[in-house]
Design a protein around this motif. Sequence first.
Motif, PDB file in Angstrom:
ATOM      1  N   GLU A   1      -4.673   6.353   8.094  1.00 12.86           N
ATOM      2  CA  GLU A   1      -3.965   5.372   7.276  1.00 12.86           C
ATOM      3  C   GLU A   1      -4.673   5.107   5.948  1.00 12.86           C
ATOM      4  O   GLU A   1      -4.021   4.952   4.920  1.00 12.86           O
ATOM      5  CB  GLU A   1      -3.782   4.063   8.056  1.00 12.86           C
ATOM      6  N   PHE A   2      -5.989   5.061   5.980  1.00 17.78           N
ATOM      7  CA  PHE A   2      -6.735   4.827   4.742  1.00 17.78           C
ATOM      8  C   PHE A   2      -6.543   5.996   3.781  1.00 17.78           C
ATOM      9  O   PHE A   2      -6.255   5.799   2.604  1.00 17.78           O
ATOM     10  CB  PHE A   2      -8.225   4.616   5.033  1.00 17.78           C
TER      11      PHE A   2
ATOM     12  N   ARG B   1      -3.481   6.310   1.636  1.00 17.78           N
ATOM     13  CA  ARG B   1      -3.329   5.307   0.586  1.00 17.78           C
ATOM     14  C   ARG B   1      -4.394   5.410  -0.514  1.00 17.78           C
ATOM     15  O   ARG B   1      -4.234   4.827  -1.573  1.00 17.78           O
ATOM     16  CB  ARG B   1      -3.395   3.910   1.208  1.00 17.78           C
TER      17      ARG B   1
ATOM     18  N   GLU C   1      -5.112  -4.241   0.700  1.00 19.80           N
ATOM     19  CA  GLU C   1      -3.694  -4.086   0.355  1.00 19.80           C
ATOM     20  C   GLU C   1      -2.914  -3.500   1.528  1.00 19.80           C
ATOM     21  O   GLU C   1      -1.826  -3.966   1.867  1.00 19.80           O
ATOM     22  CB  GLU C   1      -3.551  -3.189  -0.875  1.00 19.80           C
ATOM     23  N   TRP C   2      -3.461  -2.493   2.156  1.00 17.46           N
ATOM     24  CA  TRP C   2      -2.809  -1.862   3.306  1.00 17.46           C
ATOM     25  C   TRP C   2      -2.607  -2.862   4.443  1.00 17.46           C
ATOM     26  O   TRP C   2      -1.540  -2.942   5.038  1.00 17.46           O
ATOM     27  CB  TRP C   2      -3.633  -0.666   3.787  1.00 17.46           C
TER      28      TRP C   2
END
Length: 141
Positions: A31-32, A35, A66-67
Amino acid sequence: MDDAKAQFAERLREAMTAAGYDPKPAVLEREFNTRYWGRPMTLHGVRRWLRGETLPSQEKLLVLAEWLGVPPQRLRFGEDVTSQIQRRRARWDSGIGYQDRDIFEAFLKLPVPQRKLIREVILTFAKVHAAQNSAKADAAV
């Protein structure tokens, strides 16, 4: 293990869980990296975040915040620091009128030697006032 790093790791895991993600290194890495436009994080690197061994850089912290939908200062420093800042800001906002704000603005425009002199005068008045209040309190007892 550094206490600040361990607390960050705990907040990161909590934020991931609250956002609906399992707090696992593989999930965080995937996920990181989807982004973040810089050099991708390795599985080992994000595992160290989750274990409280390291802290992310400011740039990476902003991506995480932010995520996960949390303020970056809360993710990095926790709720206590955020609430202390808000209380202090509220004290300034509610306790200072427009005339006091004008004085502060004028003070900040003064050259440094004059600001130092004004600061010393104010601190002297504050010490005298504190001593007078202390004497009044002692007399009342």
